[in-house]
Design an enzyme around this catalytic site. Structure first.
Site, mmCIF file in Angstrom:
data_model
loop_
_atom_site.group_PDB
_atom_site.id
_atom_site.type_symbol
_atom_site.label_atom_id
_atom_site.label_comp_id
_atom_site.label_asym_id
_atom_site.label_seq_id
_atom_site.Cartn_x
_atom_site.Cartn_y
_atom_site.Cartn_z
ATOM 1 N N PHE A 299 0.849 -1.194 0.000
ATOM 2 C CA PHE A 299 0.000 0.000 0.000
ATOM 3 C C PHE A 299 0.886 1.245 0.000
ATOM 4 C CE2 PHE A 299 -3.516 2.749 1.683
ATOM 5 C CZ PHE A 299 -4.429 2.465 0.692
ATOM 6 N N THR B 182 4.408 -4.145 -4.506
ATOM 7 C CA THR B 182 5.348 -4.024 -3.379
ATOM 8 C C THR B 182 6.704 -3.598 -3.917
ATOM 9 O OG1 THR B 182 5.952 -6.381 -3.450
ATOM 10 C CG2 THR B 182 4.122 -5.759 -2.017
ATOM 11 N N LYS C 245 8.091 -4.179 -11.855
ATOM 12 C CA LYS C 245 8.859 -4.627 -13.022
ATOM 13 C C LYS C 245 9.642 -5.915 -12.776
ATOM 14 C CE LYS C 245 9.456 -0.291 -12.804
ATOM 15 N NZ LYS C 245 9.855 1.105 -12.726
ATOM 16 N N GLU D 16 0.481 -4.058 -17.432
ATOM 17 C CA GLU D 16 0.541 -2.861 -18.287
ATOM 18 C C GLU D 16 1.354 -1.740 -17.634
ATOM 19 O OE1 GLU D 16 -1.042 -2.340 -21.604
ATOM 20 O OE2 GLU D 16 0.553 -0.887 -21.322
ATOM 21 N N ASP E 259 16.571 0.723 -14.437
ATOM 22 C CA ASP E 259 15.110 0.663 -14.595
ATOM 23 C C ASP E 259 14.747 0.492 -16.076
ATOM 24 O OD1 ASP E 259 12.247 1.404 -13.538
ATOM 25 O OD2 ASP E 259 12.605 2.793 -15.200
ATOM 26 N N LYS F 256 12.770 -2.506 -18.203
ATOM 27 C CA LYS F 256 11.644 -2.260 -19.121
ATOM 28 C C LYS F 256 11.952 -2.784 -20.522
ATOM 29 C CE LYS F 256 9.974 1.752 -16.549
ATOM 30 N NZ LYS F 256 10.263 3.161 -16.250
ATOM 31 N N GLY G 137 4.609 8.223 -12.278
ATOM 32 C CA GLY G 137 3.651 8.955 -11.440
ATOM 33 C C GLY G 137 2.693 7.970 -10.789
#
Ligand code: HSE
Length: 339
Positions: free
Chosen positions: A10, A97, A126, A150, A221, A225, A323
């Protein structure tokens, strides 16, 4: 039909998703989409399980204090993800998480466990997809469920489904893109005259950066991706370390500003291409782009990717790349895509 959700984690993304459901739940319900959060757990806040549905107003009002869920009906301070999954009775686990950059854990185990319990899994994480996307998809198929991700590339901007569904039957031979919001934001702010450290602090305050911003600045990162797109869109079998990787930390403020004076811009570019022998060659690197490059004008936390396809040539999609709300929207779009 009601779809019952267990939120695993959360942090900013799942909190933003709960806020979306709180605010847009009635509109979604009017269109036949009934989502109910019946369990939430987070290492910091604890757990809450309410079979009839957690009160979303109370949930989204909880503070960021340790053990904050103890104040909720059905709440407590412990957080055993595997036990919560088993007790939740959820149809879908929404996993947001943390994953390390060595093997995608602990998120990978959360996804695997939820799928083995017969749940659909939606994740914005990811690590599990980059390290085990094919395996998790196969487990989902074995149980006649879906594994959706997605939000792992370009937040809520449609990329994965665009490639796999809208471009179905049109083989993708490669792609090239600006795929990290933080790095792109930082480059732009340095062009504006800010220091590297002040620019990074802004990107962190805006919620774009990873927990460890090195992942954004050193290209890790983007390597993840690129691995996700190469594997899950082009059918490859890369691991992140197969992606040759350099980041914007190799640039200086002077180098970035001098480029602008020459009509050029540095961008962190991730790309992959299928070689004639069928293998996929992938890389991440800062590149100096001229004004006529399609990625030149991608600014701020925006991202863009161009897919090179056999039947349509180049297809480009651009939109937010990072974001909390933007990534939370990807969860909603994944949920709406479940059959
Ligand atoms: N830190 C990532 C970025 C978040 O800046 O692009 C979205 O994956």
């Amino acid at each position: 039909m009601e779809i019952r959700l267990a939120l695993i984690g959360f942090g900013g993304v799942n909190r933003a998703f709960a806020e979306i459901l709180r605010d847009r739940g009635p509109d979604l319900a009017a269109k036949g989409h009934h989502f109910k959060i019946c369990a939430v757990c987070d290492q910091r806040f604890g757990e809450v399980v309410v079979q009839g549905g957690v009160d979303l107003c109370r949930l989204t009002e909880t503070t960021s204090d340790p053990g904050a869920f103890a104040s909720l009906v059905g709440g407590g301070t412990s957080c055993d993800v595997f036990s919560i999954l088993a007790r939740s009775g959820a149809d879908v686990a929404v996993e947001a998480t943390y994953s390390n950059r060595v093997d995608g854990e602990p998120a990978l185990s959360h996804c695997r466990a939820a799928l083995e319990l017969g749940m659909h899994v939606v994740t914005t994480n990811k690590g599990p997809v980059g390290f085990a996307g094919h395996e998790l998809t196969a487990i989902a198929a074995k149980h006649n469920r879906s594994f959706r991700f997605e939000g792992t590339v370009m937040s809520g901007t449609p990329v994965i489904r665009l490639a796999n569904q809208c471009l179905a039957g049109n083989p993708i031979t490669g792609f090239r893109g600006v795929l990290n919001g933080t790095a792109n934001y930082v480059l732009g702010r340095i062009e504006d005259g800010l220091s590297m450290s002040a620019s990074i602090a802004e990107a962190q305050a805006l919620g774009y950066a990873e927990a460890n911003p090195d992942a954004d600045l050193k290209g890790w990162d983007v390597a993840l991706k690129v691995t996700i797109l190469a594997n899950m869109v082009m059918g490859g079998s890369l691991v992140p370390e197969n992606v040759a990787c350099a980041g914007i930390d190799e640039l200086t403020e002077d180098k970035i500003r001098n480029a602008i004076h020459e009509g050029l811009r540095w961008k962190l570019v991730g790309e992959a291409n299928r070689s004639p022998d069928g293998t996929i060659i992938a890389s991440v690197s800062p590149q100096l782009l001229p004004t006529d490059d399609p990625l030149y004008g991608v600014s701020g936390a925006a991202n863009a990717v161009t897919f090179h396809t056999e039947l349509l040539s180049a297809v480009t999609v651009s939109g937010p790349g990072a974001g909390k709300v933007e990534t939370a929207y990807a969860i909603l779009s994944d949920l709406l895509s479940l059959k």
